[in-house]
Design a protein around this motif. Structure first.
Motif, PDB file in Angstrom:
ATOM      1  N   ARG A 202      43.525  51.411  46.173  1.00 41.81           N
ATOM      2  CA  ARG A 202      43.598  50.308  47.128  1.00 41.81           C
ATOM      3  C   ARG A 202      44.392  49.131  46.582  1.00 41.81           C
ATOM      4  O   ARG A 202      43.930  47.985  46.643  1.00 41.81           O
ATOM      5  CB  ARG A 202      42.173  49.824  47.460  1.00 41.81           C
ATOM      6  N   ALA A 205      44.830  45.887  48.669  1.00 44.17           N
ATOM      7  CA  ALA A 205      43.704  45.029  49.079  1.00 44.17           C
ATOM      8  C   ALA A 205      43.602  43.808  48.169  1.00 44.17           C
ATOM      9  O   ALA A 205      43.496  43.948  46.949  1.00 44.17           O
ATOM     10  CB  ALA A 205      42.399  45.826  49.045  1.00 44.17           C
ATOM     11  N   LEU A 208      38.273  42.927  47.590  1.00 39.54           N
ATOM     12  CA  LEU A 208      37.591  44.220  47.692  1.00 39.54           C
ATOM     13  C   LEU A 208      36.212  44.146  47.039  1.00 39.54           C
ATOM     14  O   LEU A 208      36.044  43.493  46.012  1.00 39.54           O
ATOM     15  CB  LEU A 208      38.469  45.265  47.005  1.00 39.54           C
ATOM     16  N   SER A 321      38.368  42.667  52.551  1.00 39.30           N
ATOM     17  CA  SER A 321      39.063  43.515  53.525  1.00 39.30           C
ATOM     18  C   SER A 321      38.631  44.967  53.373  1.00 39.30           C
ATOM     19  O   SER A 321      38.807  45.773  54.275  1.00 39.30           O
ATOM     20  CB  SER A 321      40.582  43.401  53.376  1.00 39.30           C
ATOM     21  N   VAL A 322      38.075  45.307  52.221  1.00 40.63           N
ATOM     22  CA  VAL A 322      37.618  46.677  51.987  1.00 40.63           C
ATOM     23  C   VAL A 322      36.272  46.662  51.251  1.00 40.63           C
ATOM     24  O   VAL A 322      36.087  45.898  50.305  1.00 40.63           O
ATOM     25  CB  VAL A 322      38.618  47.466  51.090  1.00 40.63           C
TER      26      VAL A 322
END
Ligand SMILES: [Zn+2]
Length: 408
Positions: A202, A205, A208, A321-322
């Motif tokens: 990721r 990102a 996170l 966001s994640v």
């Protein structure tokens, strides 16, 4: 005091940072990119070449002229030694500077044997793997270790780790540093898992959260692309946040009502065992869920909701966001993610969940060991560290690096 030559090569670290993306670049391209004088650029390139951080390659020119020499990051310049030591099992790897695994071992190693026995095992395992891959100690850029308990960031030492008898205050960086003559960085397991997952799966990102659901529950926080450890290194310890459904249950930390006391792998296996279903640990719980055991499925879905309840507040507070879910229990996949999603999407603010992804870890049980390597590589390749190495102006094997627990 820096000599004039040292002064101009001191920016070599920043130049290496540009080349770390793996793209080969010519002198002309680098002059354009950095705005450096050609002579200064030349000195910095020479400094990086002499330490093998970069290597020359020949780039074909589209006009058909003589190929220009380009420079590219040398992932094989050094190796990182990485270890993810869990409560009962350990995973160890040697990687290159791009985190590609060159050798890897996984073994049952109970952490409650104490620090000397565990670290002696680790030392021997590293030595065997170095022999296996044909590497020598002077090629090691650092050693990264993840431990299943709180680690004080400034010293790299475990602090009152509940499942690690004998480890409290043990000087892990010094112990390993003396034996390998390399910098040693130590962090708790969920922080390195967050680093590994962010790096490998990721990288886009900015914010996170990595939630580990295993024997215990914790989370690692990537804020603005950096690991957020907090003042003492205790950030993300969500397992001991109070939840209403656990009000009268005593947690292993001694408090009443912790999230871990109802939703961890240990809590679920204990509940199943009390009801006569054989389950010794998190992995047994997952095995039962996969086999369709109704009670285990209900328990794990409820655990997902309980953890989701705590994460819903964290989503409102931190706006990631994640959210990546890892640890043994995450192997149950959708059964645990469903409950988590259900509560987070219904309880968090719409603006915070609009673009929120909730997903299982891609690296799975390798997240920790990759993250331990990332921690070490980021430290070794930090512009300041590279500048120090090149301005010492002597062979790398006399760098004399002592135990070090700095940040990547
Ligand atoms: Zn607790």
């Amino acid at each position: 005091m820096l000599s004039e030559a040292n002064g101009s090569i001191a920016g070599a670290g920043a130049l290496l940072k540009i080349l770390r993306d793996g793209q080969a670049r010519t002198r002309a391209e680098l002059v354009q990119l950095t705005g450096l004088a050609r002579s200064t650029l030349g000195q910095r390139l020479d400094a990086l070449l002499s330490q093998r951080w970069i290597v020359p390659t020949e780039e074909a020119i589209s006009s058909g002229g003589r190929p220009a020499v380009a420079f590219t990051f040398n992932r094989g310049a050094r190796i990182a030694l990485a270890a993810d030591l869990g409560a009962t099992h350990a995973r160890v790897a040697i990687t290159d500077l791009g985190t590609e695994v060159l050798a890897e071992r996984a073994d049952e190693v109970p952490i409650d044997r104490g620090p000397v026995e565990t670290l002696t095992w680790l030392q021997h395992t590293f030595e065997e793997m170095l022999a296996e891959t044909g590497h020598t100690r002077d090629q090691i850029c650092g050693i990264g270790v993840g431990l299943p308990g709180p680690v004080e960031h400034s010293s790299g030492r475990p602090v009152n780790p509940p499942i690690m008898p004998g480890w409290d205050g043990f000087p892990v960086p010094e112990w390993l540093g003396e034996r390998f003559g390399a910098p040693v960085l130590v962090d708790n397991d969920v922080n390195i898992m967050a680093l590994g997952e962010h790096w490998a799966a990721r990288p886009e990102a900015d914010h996170l959260i990595f939630v580990k659901i295993g024997t215990g529950i914790g989370c690692g926080i990537i804020s603005d692309r950096h690991l957020h450890r907090g003042a003492q290194g205790a950030a993300g310890d969500i397992g001991h946040i109070q939840v209403a459904s656990a009000a009268d249950i005593v947690c292993r930390c001694g408090n009443l009502g912790c999230l871990e006391a109802v939703a961890s792998g240990a809590a679920m296996s204990a509940r199943l065992s009390a009801d006569g279903v054989e389950a010794a640990d998190s992995r047994d719980v997952v095995r039962l869920v996969r086999g369709g055991n109704t009670q285990a499925v209900q328990l794990i879905r409820q655990a997902g909701r309980e953890i989701g309840d705590v994460l819903a507040s964290i989503v409102n507070f931190f706006n990631p966001s994640v959210i990546v879910v890892g640890g043994d229990i995450a192997e149950a996949g959708e059964q645990v993610l469903a409950g988590l999603r259900e509560v987070i999407y219904s309880r968090s603010l719409p603006l915070a969940t609009q673009h929120l992804t909730i997903t299982a870890s891609e690296l799975s049980d390798r997240a920790g060991v990759i993250g331990a390597a990332v921690m070490v590589i980021e430290h070794a390749l930090a512009p300041g560290t590279v500048d120090q190495a090149v301005t010492r102006d002597r062979p790398r094997d006399t760098m004399g690096v002592a135990a070090d627990h700095g940040t990547p």
